[in-house]
Design a protein around this motif. Structure first.
Motif, PDB file in Angstrom:
ATOM      1  N   ASP A  94       0.785  -1.261  -0.132  1.00 50.59           N
ATOM      2  CA  ASP A  94       0.101  -0.143   0.076  1.00 50.59           C
ATOM      3  C   ASP A  94       0.905   1.148   0.223  1.00 50.59           C
ATOM      4  OD1 ASP A  94      -0.450  -2.242   1.916  1.00 50.59           O
ATOM      5  OD2 ASP A  94      -2.614  -1.399   2.249  1.00 50.59           O
ATOM      6  N   PRO A  95       0.738   2.241  -0.995  1.00 57.32           N
ATOM      7  CA  PRO A  95       1.375   3.604  -0.729  1.00 57.32           C
ATOM      8  C   PRO A  95       0.918   4.575   0.451  1.00 57.32           C
ATOM      9  CG  PRO A  95      -0.468   3.680  -2.665  1.00 57.32           C
ATOM     10  CD  PRO A  95      -0.406   2.236  -2.044  1.00 57.32           C
ATOM     11  N   ARG A  96      -0.385   3.884   0.963  1.00 56.94           N
ATOM     12  CA  ARG A  96      -0.956   4.824   1.914  1.00 56.94           C
ATOM     13  C   ARG A  96      -2.090   3.866   2.774  1.00 56.94           C
ATOM     14  NH1 ARG A  96      -5.568   8.795   1.904  1.00 56.94           N
ATOM     15  NH2 ARG A  96      -5.024  10.695   2.989  1.00 56.94           N
ATOM     16  N   VAL A  97      -2.148   4.204   3.957  1.00 51.55           N
ATOM     17  CA  VAL A  97      -3.159   3.669   4.742  1.00 51.55           C
ATOM     18  C   VAL A  97      -3.875   4.693   5.666  1.00 51.55           C
ATOM     19  CG1 VAL A  97      -3.698   1.928   6.705  1.00 51.55           C
ATOM     20  CG2 VAL A  97      -1.926   1.527   4.925  1.00 51.55           C
ATOM     21  N   SER A  98      -5.261   4.779   5.682  1.00 52.68           N
ATOM     22  CA  SER A  98      -5.916   5.981   6.485  1.00 52.68           C
ATOM     23  C   SER A  98      -6.750   5.369   7.460  1.00 52.68           C
ATOM     24  CB  SER A  98      -6.532   6.897   5.315  1.00 52.68           C
ATOM     25  OG  SER A  98      -7.393   5.793   4.540  1.00 52.68           O
ATOM     26  N   LEU A 110      -3.854   3.782  19.984  1.00 50.52           N
ATOM     27  CA  LEU A 110      -3.406   4.260  18.848  1.00 50.52           C
ATOM     28  C   LEU A 110      -2.071   4.684  18.802  1.00 50.52           C
ATOM     29  CD1 LEU A 110      -4.776   5.496  16.395  1.00 50.52           C
ATOM     30  CD2 LEU A 110      -5.170   7.524  17.496  1.00 50.52           C
ATOM     31  N   VAL A 111      -1.493   5.192  19.611  1.00 50.38           N
ATOM     32  CA  VAL A 111      -0.142   5.551  19.763  1.00 50.38           C
ATOM     33  C   VAL A 111       0.778   4.454  19.434  1.00 50.38           C
ATOM     34  CG1 VAL A 111       1.878   6.550  21.135  1.00 50.38           C
ATOM     35  CG2 VAL A 111      -0.205   7.798  21.290  1.00 50.38           C
ATOM     36  N   GLU A 112       0.660   3.297  20.232  1.00 50.03           N
ATOM     37  CA  GLU A 112       1.370   2.230  20.128  1.00 50.03           C
ATOM     38  C   GLU A 112       1.150   1.503  18.683  1.00 50.03           C
ATOM     39  OE1 GLU A 112       2.038  -2.319  22.073  1.00 50.03           O
ATOM     40  OE2 GLU A 112       0.901  -0.736  23.155  1.00 50.03           O
ATOM     41  N   LEU A 113      -0.181   1.610  18.082  1.00 52.04           N
ATOM     42  CA  LEU A 113      -0.288   1.166  16.694  1.00 52.04           C
ATOM     43  C   LEU A 113       0.596   1.851  15.786  1.00 52.04           C
ATOM     44  CD1 LEU A 113      -2.368  -0.270  14.781  1.00 52.04           C
ATOM     45  CD2 LEU A 113      -3.420   1.669  14.564  1.00 52.04           C
ATOM     46  N   CYS A 114       0.602   3.155  15.998  1.00 53.44           N
ATOM     47  CA  CYS A 114       1.464   4.217  15.112  1.00 53.44           C
ATOM     48  C   CYS A 114       2.995   3.825  15.175  1.00 53.44           C
ATOM     49  CB  CYS A 114       1.188   5.594  15.340  1.00 53.44           C
ATOM     50  SG  CYS A 114      -0.552   6.105  14.944  1.00 53.44           S
ATOM     51  N   TYR A 121       6.382  -0.602   8.556  1.00 54.22           N
ATOM     52  CA  TYR A 121       6.201  -0.135   7.260  1.00 54.22           C
ATOM     53  C   TYR A 121       6.703   1.309   7.312  1.00 54.22           C
ATOM     54  CZ  TYR A 121       3.165  -4.100   6.576  1.00 54.22           C
ATOM     55  OH  TYR A 121       2.685  -5.557   6.644  1.00 54.22           O
ATOM     56  N   PRO A 122       8.158   1.608   7.245  1.00 52.66           N
ATOM     57  CA  PRO A 122       8.471   2.911   7.349  1.00 52.66           C
ATOM     58  C   PRO A 122       8.276   3.923   5.899  1.00 52.66           C
ATOM     59  CG  PRO A 122      10.365   1.487   6.888  1.00 52.66           C
ATOM     60  CD  PRO A 122       9.098   0.652   7.192  1.00 52.66           C
ATOM     61  N   THR A 123       7.946   3.160   4.759  1.00 54.80           N
ATOM     62  CA  THR A 123       7.955   4.005   3.694  1.00 54.80           C
ATOM     63  C   THR A 123       6.389   3.957   3.146  1.00 54.80           C
ATOM     64  OG1 THR A 123       7.927   1.943   2.165  1.00 54.80           O
ATOM     65  CG2 THR A 123       9.941   2.859   2.641  1.00 54.80           C
ATOM     66  N   VAL A 124       5.486   3.638   4.029  1.00 56.61           N
ATOM     67  CA  VAL A 124       3.922   3.626   3.722  1.00 56.61           C
ATOM     68  C   VAL A 124       3.478   5.020   4.599  1.00 56.61           C
ATOM     69  CG1 VAL A 124       1.683   2.500   3.851  1.00 56.61           C
ATOM     70  CG2 VAL A 124       3.833   1.071   3.214  1.00 56.61           C
ATOM     71  N   PRO A 284      -0.777  -5.484   2.123  1.00 56.18           N
ATOM     72  CA  PRO A 284      -0.253  -5.851   3.431  1.00 56.18           C
ATOM     73  C   PRO A 284      -0.215  -4.852   4.642  1.00 56.18           C
ATOM     74  CG  PRO A 284       1.733  -5.680   2.111  1.00 56.18           C
ATOM     75  CD  PRO A 284       0.498  -5.662   1.047  1.00 56.18           C
ATOM     76  N   ALA A 285       0.261  -3.689   4.431  1.00 57.60           N
ATOM     77  CA  ALA A 285       0.342  -2.729   5.177  1.00 57.60           C
ATOM     78  C   ALA A 285      -1.234  -2.398   5.848  1.00 57.60           C
ATOM     79  CB  ALA A 285       0.659  -1.453   4.851  1.00 57.60           C
ATOM     80  N   GLY A 286      -2.316  -2.140   4.951  1.00 57.32           N
ATOM     81  CA  GLY A 286      -3.581  -2.234   5.452  1.00 57.32           C
ATOM     82  C   GLY A 286      -4.085  -3.306   6.272  1.00 57.32           C
ATOM     83  N   ARG A 287      -3.917  -4.644   5.703  1.00 58.84           N
ATOM     84  CA  ARG A 287      -4.470  -5.682   6.503  1.00 58.84           C
ATOM     85  C   ARG A 287      -3.598  -5.689   7.893  1.00 58.84           C
ATOM     86  NH1 ARG A 287      -3.602  -7.770   1.157  1.00 58.84           N
ATOM     87  NH2 ARG A 287      -1.636  -8.704   1.820  1.00 58.84           N
ATOM     88  N   TRP A 288      -2.466  -5.539   7.803  1.00 61.76           N
ATOM     89  CA  TRP A 288      -1.714  -5.196   9.326  1.00 61.76           C
ATOM     90  C   TRP A 288      -2.421  -4.292  10.323  1.00 61.76           C
ATOM     91  CZ3 TRP A 288       0.612  -1.678  12.601  1.00 61.76           C
ATOM     92  CH2 TRP A 288       1.426  -2.263  13.338  1.00 61.76           C
ATOM     93  N   VAL A 289      -2.826  -3.086   9.725  1.00 62.94           N
ATOM     94  CA  VAL A 289      -3.282  -2.130  10.659  1.00 62.94           C
ATOM     95  C   VAL A 289      -4.628  -2.889  10.995  1.00 62.94           C
ATOM     96  CG1 VAL A 289      -4.798   0.007  10.656  1.00 62.94           C
ATOM     97  CG2 VAL A 289      -2.274  -0.101   9.647  1.00 62.94           C
ATOM     98  N   LEU A 290      -5.587  -3.421  10.154  1.00 68.51           N
ATOM     99  CA  LEU A 290      -6.671  -3.926  10.537  1.00 68.51           C
ATOM    100  C   LEU A 290      -6.614  -4.894  11.701  1.00 68.51           C
ATOM    101  CD1 LEU A 290      -9.847  -3.579   9.388  1.00 68.51           C
ATOM    102  CD2 LEU A 290      -9.260  -5.478   7.941  1.00 68.51           C
ATOM    103  N   ALA A 291      -5.717  -5.885  11.568  1.00 63.48           N
ATOM    104  CA  ALA A 291      -5.741  -6.926  12.584  1.00 63.48           C
ATOM    105  C   ALA A 291      -5.213  -6.282  13.758  1.00 63.48           C
ATOM    106  CB  ALA A 291      -4.788  -8.149  11.991  1.00 63.48           C
TER     107      ALA A 291
END
Length: 311
Positions: A94-98, A110-114, A121-124, A284-291
């Motif tokens: 993913d280029p971006r996850v919102s 939320l802070v721990e997630l970020c 995913y340092p480039t996303v 993969p980045a979006g799916r990681w955030v979701l989980a």
């Protein structure tokens, strides 16, 4: 003129500067020295600027050369970033996850997630919004955010979205230690609560969600929980806070838990759910955030409950 300059020329320019000589750069680039010298002469001709002072045994950068070296490094770095981004996109990253979360979502989670996302995913790009009630579902429905975490007040707005239950948050009625209600023992009659300001969380702009848990005709409305918490700690009114948010203030004595006669002890337990548009395609980045946000929300809400229950 500038259109004919190649990245190879700029990388050769940088290599000569970094290695200290044409011959050293040639060894690093695995070329003959004459090829490096020819590349530098062509670059100078195309730029119309002398990059190297050749009056000494080992050529040295001119003043103009030092300025353009920095520019060459930026161009090559941007080109590398472009190539890297293209490779990631080609590989499905993913280029971006919102993300948009309800205000009752634990801030610590939320802070721990970020923090974890930045490492994984340092480039996303990660975009995070915090809203209240129906506004969370609105951000997902209008495409501003891919993923949302909504409370029950957004149930109607979130109806077209796919949802998954995350956890439930218990809301506690509290007052500041200096508030008159802090000394109340047992159940507090509604008539007494109506004598005091109730601080209520509302929506920005026109309210779309029905009012919940309002007993007093005297209300102050705020649009974020942190402001509500500060006003309650200052003794300016009474109101509900998420148990995980009130935990530290209750333990420190800054807040006092009251028991309105109109409500049961577990009257307001708010289910949180993850929502997204049907058929949303995520890398993969979006799916990681979701989980991960599901795991972290459950963990941090649970910590607050366990801490209050501990003797």
């Amino acid at each position: 003129m500038l259109d004919s300059i190649t990245l190879d020329q700029l990388r050769t320019f940088i290599a000569v500067a970094d290695e200290g000589s044409f011959s050293a750069a040639a060894r690093k680039l695995r070329r003959v020295q004459s090829a490096v010298s020819h590349a530098m002469a062509n670059l100078e001709g195309q730029l119309g600027v002398v990059l190297w002072d050749r009056s000494t045994r080992i050529p040295a950068l001119t003043e103009h050369g030092r300025v353009l070296l920095d520019a060459a490094r930026r161009v090559c770095a941007d080109a590398d970033a472009l190539s890297s981004a293209a490779q990631r996109l080609a590989g499905g990253l993913d280029p971006r996850v919102s993300l948009c979360v309800d205000a009752v979502f634990p801030l610590s989670a939320l802070v721990e997630l970020c923090v974890e996302f930045a490492r994984a995913y340092p480039t996303v790009e990660l975009v995070v919004h915090t809203e209240t009630m129906a506004a969370v579902a609105d951000r997902v429905l209008d495409g501003t955010c891919q993923i949302g975490v909504v409370g029950p007040a957004a149930a109607a707005a979130a109806q077209p979205l796919e949802r998954r239950h995350v956890t439930s948050v218990r809301m506690l009625p509290v007052v500041g230690k200096g508030h008159p209600l802090a000394a109340a023992e047992g159940r507090v009659p509604t008539e007494r609560l109506r004598e005091h300001v109730q601080i209520v969380l509302g929506e920005r702009g026109d309210a779309r969600s029905p009012e919940q848990a309002v007993l007093s005709p005297r209300t102050w409305r705020v649009v974020d929980l942190q402001t509500k918490r500060e006003l309650l700690c200052a003794g300016l009114g009474w109101g509900n806070l998420p148990e995980h948010m009130a935990r530290d203030d209750l333990d420190a004595g800054r807040l006092v838990h009251i028991r309105p006669d109109a409500w049961g002890d577990d009257e307001f337990v708010l289910p949180l759910a993850v929502v997204h548009r049907p058929g949303l395609a995520m890398g993969p980045a979006g799916r990681w955030v979701l989980a991960r946000l599901v795991e972290l929300c459950r963990d941090h809400v649970g910590r607050g409950v366990r801490a209050r229950a501990a003797p």
